[in-house]
Scaffold this motif. Structure first.
Motif, PDB file in Angstrom:
ATOM      1  N   VAL A  29     -17.907 -25.998 -55.934  1.00 35.75           N
ATOM      2  CA  VAL A  29     -16.729 -26.924 -55.520  1.00 35.75           C
ATOM      3  C   VAL A  29     -15.328 -26.100 -55.701  1.00 35.75           C
ATOM      4  N   ASN A  30     -14.569 -25.955 -54.883  1.00 40.03           N
ATOM      5  CA  ASN A  30     -13.190 -25.416 -54.739  1.00 40.03           C
ATOM      6  C   ASN A  30     -12.365 -26.645 -54.903  1.00 40.03           C
ATOM      7  N   PHE A  31     -11.298 -26.666 -55.816  1.00 36.34           N
ATOM      8  CA  PHE A  31     -10.444 -27.626 -55.799  1.00 36.34           C
ATOM      9  C   PHE A  31      -9.415 -27.844 -54.455  1.00 36.34           C
ATOM     10  N   ASP A  32      -9.449 -26.860 -53.488  1.00 38.05           N
ATOM     11  CA  ASP A  32      -8.980 -26.892 -52.328  1.00 38.05           C
ATOM     12  C   ASP A  32      -9.478 -28.258 -51.189  1.00 38.05           C
ATOM     13  N   LYS A  33     -10.691 -28.714 -51.949  1.00 34.23           N
ATOM     14  CA  LYS A  33     -11.458 -29.710 -51.332  1.00 34.23           C
ATOM     15  C   LYS A  33     -10.456 -30.953 -51.611  1.00 34.23           C
ATOM     16  N   TYR A  34      -9.703 -30.922 -52.531  1.00 34.31           N
ATOM     17  CA  TYR A  34      -9.023 -32.456 -52.911  1.00 34.31           C
ATOM     18  C   TYR A  34      -7.636 -32.442 -52.260  1.00 34.31           C
ATOM     19  N   LYS A  35      -7.578 -31.067 -51.521  1.00 30.56           N
ATOM     20  CA  LYS A  35      -5.977 -30.992 -51.107  1.00 30.56           C
ATOM     21  C   LYS A  35      -5.844 -32.045 -49.867  1.00 30.56           C
ATOM     22  N   GLN A  36      -4.565 -32.591 -49.642  1.00 24.76           N
ATOM     23  CA  GLN A  36      -4.322 -33.340 -48.490  1.00 24.76           C
ATOM     24  C   GLN A  36      -4.222 -34.813 -48.798  1.00 24.76           C
ATOM     25  N   LYS A  37      -4.841 -35.137 -49.947  1.00 27.96           N
ATOM     26  CA  LYS A  37      -4.674 -36.648 -50.572  1.00 27.96           C
ATOM     27  C   LYS A  37      -4.342 -36.601 -52.055  1.00 27.96           C
ATOM     28  N   HIS A  38      -3.599 -37.491 -52.422  1.00 30.39           N
ATOM     29  CA  HIS A  38      -3.346 -37.556 -53.816  1.00 30.39           C
ATOM     30  C   HIS A  38      -4.815 -37.801 -54.628  1.00 30.39           C
ATOM     31  N   SER A  39      -4.916 -37.490 -55.776  1.00 36.26           N
ATOM     32  CA  SER A  39      -6.102 -37.180 -56.594  1.00 36.26           C
ATOM     33  C   SER A  39      -5.992 -37.906 -57.986  1.00 36.26           C
ATOM     34  N   ILE A  40      -7.006 -38.405 -58.630  1.00 35.00           N
ATOM     35  CA  ILE A  40      -6.943 -38.638 -59.959  1.00 35.00           C
ATOM     36  C   ILE A  40      -8.120 -38.006 -60.472  1.00 35.00           C
ATOM     37  N   LEU A  41      -7.670 -37.020 -61.483  1.00 36.20           N
ATOM     38  CA  LEU A  41      -8.577 -36.254 -62.220  1.00 36.20           C
ATOM     39  C   LEU A  41      -8.753 -36.717 -63.565  1.00 36.20           C
ATOM     40  N   THR A  42      -9.959 -36.836 -64.246  1.00 32.94           N
ATOM     41  CA  THR A  42     -10.286 -37.144 -65.365  1.00 32.94           C
ATOM     42  C   THR A  42     -11.325 -36.413 -65.975  1.00 32.94           C
ATOM     43  N   GLY A  67      -9.869 -46.753 -51.848  1.00 30.60           N
ATOM     44  CA  GLY A  67     -11.275 -46.383 -51.104  1.00 30.60           C
ATOM     45  C   GLY A  67     -10.962 -44.818 -50.909  1.00 30.60           C
ATOM     46  N   ASN A  68     -10.931 -44.516 -49.565  1.00 30.57           N
ATOM     47  CA  ASN A  68     -10.836 -43.066 -49.462  1.00 30.57           C
ATOM     48  C   ASN A  68      -9.411 -42.533 -49.221  1.00 30.57           C
ATOM     49  N   GLU A  69      -8.388 -43.363 -49.575  1.00 32.63           N
ATOM     50  CA  GLU A  69      -6.981 -43.016 -49.395  1.00 32.63           C
ATOM     51  C   GLU A  69      -6.562 -41.858 -50.586  1.00 32.63           C
ATOM     52  N   ILE A  70      -7.484 -41.907 -51.613  1.00 34.96           N
ATOM     53  CA  ILE A  70      -7.230 -40.914 -52.732  1.00 34.96           C
ATOM     54  C   ILE A  70      -8.658 -40.376 -53.045  1.00 34.96           C
ATOM     55  N   ASN A  71      -8.555 -39.126 -53.666  1.00 33.85           N
ATOM     56  CA  ASN A  71      -9.632 -38.564 -54.302  1.00 33.85           C
ATOM     57  C   ASN A  71      -9.842 -39.020 -55.709  1.00 33.85           C
ATOM     58  N   ILE A  72     -10.916 -39.275 -56.144  1.00 35.19           N
ATOM     59  CA  ILE A  72     -11.015 -39.626 -57.505  1.00 35.19           C
ATOM     60  C   ILE A  72     -12.182 -38.453 -58.047  1.00 35.19           C
ATOM     61  N   ILE A 156      -0.583 -47.675 -60.576  1.00 33.36           N
ATOM     62  CA  ILE A 156      -0.847 -48.085 -59.264  1.00 33.36           C
ATOM     63  C   ILE A 156       0.633 -48.277 -58.492  1.00 33.36           C
ATOM     64  N   LEU A 157       1.570 -48.657 -59.160  1.00 38.50           N
ATOM     65  CA  LEU A 157       2.710 -48.368 -58.722  1.00 38.50           C
ATOM     66  C   LEU A 157       3.278 -47.308 -57.879  1.00 38.50           C
ATOM     67  N   LYS A 158       3.001 -46.023 -58.622  1.00 37.69           N
ATOM     68  CA  LYS A 158       3.281 -44.667 -58.219  1.00 37.69           C
ATOM     69  C   LYS A 158       2.374 -44.400 -57.241  1.00 37.69           C
ATOM     70  N   LEU A 159       1.001 -44.941 -57.138  1.00 44.05           N
ATOM     71  CA  LEU A 159       0.147 -44.528 -56.087  1.00 44.05           C
ATOM     72  C   LEU A 159       0.677 -45.134 -54.605  1.00 44.05           C
ATOM     73  N   ASP A 160       1.276 -46.429 -55.023  1.00 45.08           N
ATOM     74  CA  ASP A 160       1.539 -47.318 -53.873  1.00 45.08           C
ATOM     75  C   ASP A 160       2.907 -46.745 -52.994  1.00 45.08           C
ATOM     76  N   LYS A 161       3.672 -46.039 -53.876  1.00 44.33           N
ATOM     77  CA  LYS A 161       4.777 -45.411 -53.273  1.00 44.33           C
ATOM     78  C   LYS A 161       4.448 -43.878 -52.551  1.00 44.33           C
ATOM     79  N   LEU A 162       3.467 -43.469 -53.155  1.00 44.32           N
ATOM     80  CA  LEU A 162       2.912 -42.031 -52.662  1.00 44.32           C
ATOM     81  C   LEU A 162       2.060 -42.307 -51.383  1.00 44.32           C
ATOM     82  N   ILE A 163       1.267 -43.251 -51.370  1.00 41.30           N
ATOM     83  CA  ILE A 163       0.612 -43.382 -50.438  1.00 41.30           C
ATOM     84  C   ILE A 163       1.107 -44.302 -49.069  1.00 41.30           C
TER      85      ILE A 163
END
Length: 163
Positions: A29-42, A67-72, A156-163
């Protein structure tokens, strides 16, 4: 001061860093897979008794809300004990639906150092970074949020503004 120096060295002087991670099927898996959407990494491991269950509960809520609006995605920090089959069973048992990546301790530490600007060493699974790390659409670190209500509201507030 030390964190600023790490950022400067990592951002301005380090060559492009390559990471080696695999999905639960053994595919690279290349992290490029997660580009084009905001992501949450843990970071997580199946036998974690403290922070990981809190993180996973918040990830589940974020998955339901966005849902699919972000990568987790979670990086497993216990490659010695958490086999892909064990992780799959854990994910199914808890009805979790996001990507889990597997890599060596040195690869995990590279992510913590070069992506998240931490000098923490993963001496044992519980030493992982305990936050939900918000990444931009280029998969660059924005900010970390601890899995408590106040921080989660800010996320959530930050994601709402970004999305």
């Amino acid at each position: 001061m030390f964190l600023g120096l790490i950022f400067f060295v990592n951002f301005f002087l380090s060559p492009s860093i390559e990471y080696e991670f695999y999905d639960l099927e053994g595919n690279s898996v290349n992290f490029d897979k997660y580009k084009q959407k905001h992501s949450i990494l843990t970071f997580t491991f199946t036998s974690c008794p403290t922070t990981c269950p809190m993180i996973n509960a918040e990830l589940k809520k974020l998955k339901l809300k966005y849902g699919n609006e972000i990568n987790i995605l979670s990086i497993n920090v216990d490659p010695k004990n958490d086999s892909p089959d064990r992780i799959k069973e854990f994910m199914n048992l808890n009805d979790y639906d996001w990507d889990i990546l597997i890599g060596s301790i040195s690869e995990i530490e590279k992510v913590m150092e070069f992506m998240l600007y931490s000098d923490r060493k993963l001496e044992m699974p519980g030493y992982h970074l305990p936050n939900l790390h918000l990444m931009n659409k280029d998969f660059d670190y924005i900010e970390g949020f601890f899995p408590v209500p106040e921080d989660m509201n800010d996320l959530i507030l930050k994601l709402d503004k970004l999305i």
